[in-house]
Design an enzyme around this catalytic site. Structure first.
Site, PDB file in Angstrom:
ATOM      1  CE  LYS A 189      -3.582   2.409   2.554  1.00 42.91           C
ATOM      2  NZ  LYS A 189      -4.616   2.318   3.596  1.00 42.91           N
ATOM      3  CE  LYS A 201      -5.902   1.846  -0.465  1.00 40.05           C
ATOM      4  NZ  LYS A 201      -6.358   1.881   0.883  1.00 40.05           N
TER       5      LYS A 201
HETATM    6  C1  PBG Z   1      -7.119   3.727   5.386  1.00 41.34           C
HETATM    7  C2  PBG Z   1      -7.566   3.409   4.019  1.00 41.34           C
HETATM    8  C3  PBG Z   1      -7.432   4.268   2.935  1.00 41.34           C
HETATM    9  C4  PBG Z   1      -8.029   3.636   1.842  1.00 41.34           C
HETATM   10  C5  PBG Z   1      -8.498   2.391   2.279  1.00 41.34           C
HETATM   11  N1  PBG Z   1      -8.193   2.262   3.639  1.00 41.34           N
HETATM   12  C6  PBG Z   1      -6.901   5.646   2.854  1.00 41.34           C
HETATM   13  C7  PBG Z   1      -5.627   5.964   3.472  1.00 41.34           C
HETATM   14  O1  PBG Z   1      -4.741   5.132   3.664  1.00 41.34           O
HETATM   15  O2  PBG Z   1      -5.469   7.145   3.792  1.00 41.34           O
HETATM   16  C8  PBG Z   1      -8.119   4.254   0.493  1.00 41.34           C
HETATM   17  C9  PBG Z   1      -9.067   3.652  -0.480  1.00 41.34           C
HETATM   18  C10 PBG Z   1      -9.405   4.522  -1.629  1.00 41.34           C
HETATM   19  O3  PBG Z   1      -8.798   5.581  -1.858  1.00 41.34           O
HETATM   20  O4  PBG Z   1     -10.324   4.154  -2.345  1.00 41.34           O
HETATM   21  N2  PBG Z   1      -6.727   2.752   6.217  1.00 41.34           N
END
Ligand code: PBG
Length: 329
Positions: free
Chosen positions: A194, A252
């Site tokens: 991520k 992601k």
């Molecule tokens: C936070 C989380 C995020 C997303 C999923 N879980 C945002 C972040 O890390 O700030 C983003 C998903 C998306 O942008 O569709 N734990």
């Protein structure tokens, strides 16, 4: 000319015969934003194909998706500011509305697969995925809270736990906590690679979960989410999550990180999920709305490309729209 690749493209029928990849309902995971209240169906301004649902409207939306063949859903809660504190304790209440929604959906629909979100950012006042102290996101202390959170989610009926926090060692911690509490069969879909990406903006709008401007609170997530410049490091994360017991690996964002999807796919025996994140969905929507791209072609092409890159599963805000489109055809 001996070889003419165009022969295999000469008609729709022949193209269908040689097509290598196809996106089906089984590949799709529908993300849903949920909130407290009644009759709520609020469109997200920066993510117009997505809405925030209260429990009653959520049930209807899930029923509609099931009709279209979509069986798996990942739920994200919008938490009221009055429920937020330093450690995200609302996440642990057995009867919080997130758990209530899961219980209701699992009792209402027999064959759905529910995926949770494990991270503190919707719940804590700092808007970070972990506990913040002295300007630092605390790794090991956060693991305790995340483990309890996973157990409460399992009790509420979630089939798959989705740690999105990027703390080190969290898959191992969650696995141990789930097992000790009798949830050996509850799976873990780990947000393996991520990245600290700009493309989460609309998601943070939807949940009000962005890092909060305050002394001693970092405004970005770069000390735990990965550097967009790094690819090799994603393989290290994949190796760790695998050894720690993850059942699914996730990459992601998806579209901007297709090389990572491919590399992890080629280096793992686990099913690979790609998260087509909010900002990626929003930019496509915006270009189509301006008339610069043709939605009916560009949207399915995007999902297909993620699949072709190596994703077995795709989390996308277009899941329902995609199925509506493919059923019409
Ligand atoms: C936070 C989380 C995020 C997303 C999923 N879980 C945002 C972040 O890390 O700030 C983003 C998903 C998306 O942008 O569709 N734990």
């Amino acid at each position: 000319m001996l070889i003419r690749p165009r022969r295999n493209r000469k008609s729709e029928q022949v193209r269908n015969m040689v097509r290598e990849n196809k996106v089906t309902a089984d590949d799709l995971i529908m993300p849903l934003f949920i909130c407290e209240g009644d009759g709520v169906r609020d469109q997200i301004p920066s993510l117009p194909m997505a809405y925030r649902y209260s429990l009653d409207t959520l049930v209807k939306e899930v029923a509609d998706c099931l009709q279209l063949g979509i069986k798996s859903f990942i739920l994200f809660p919008k938490i009221k500011d009055t429920h937020k504190d330093k450690t995200g304790s609302y996440a642990l209440y057995p009867n919080n509305f997130y758990h209530e929604c899961a219980r209701k959906l699992k009792s209402e629909f027999e064959d759905i697969v529910l995926i949770s979100d494990v991270a503190l950012d919707p719940y804590n006042i700092d808007g970070h995925d972990g506990i913040v102290r002295d300007g630092v996101i605390q790794n090991d202390e956060t693991l305790d809270v995340l483990s309890q959170m996973a157990v409460e989610q399992a009790k509420a009926g979630f089939d798959i736990i989705g740690p999105s926090d990027m703390m080190d060692g969290r898959v191992e911690a969650l696995r141990a906590a789930l097992d000790v509490n009798g949830f050996q069969d509850v799976s873990i879909m780990s947000y393996t690679a991520k990245y600290a990406s700009a493309f989460y903006g609309p998601f943070r709008d939807a949940l009000g979960s962005a890092p909060v401007e305050a002394d001693d609170v970092p405004m970005d997530k770069k000390t735990y989410q990965m550097d967009p410049a790094n690819a090799q490091e994603a393989l290290l994360e994949a190796e760790l999550d695998t050894m720690e017991g993850a059942d699914f690996l996730m990459i992601k964002p998806a579209v901007h990180y297709m090389d990572i999807i491919r590399r992890i796919k080629e280096n793992s025996f686990l099913p690979i999920t790609a998260y087509h994140v909010s900002g990626e969905c929003a930019m496509l929507w915006a270009a189509c709305e301006k008339g610069w791209l043709d939605y009916d072609i560009a949207m399915p092409e995007t999902l297909l490309s993620i699949k072709r890159a190596g994703a077995d599963l795709i989390i996308t805000y277009y899941a329902k729209a995609f199925m509506e489109m493919s059923i019409k055809e």
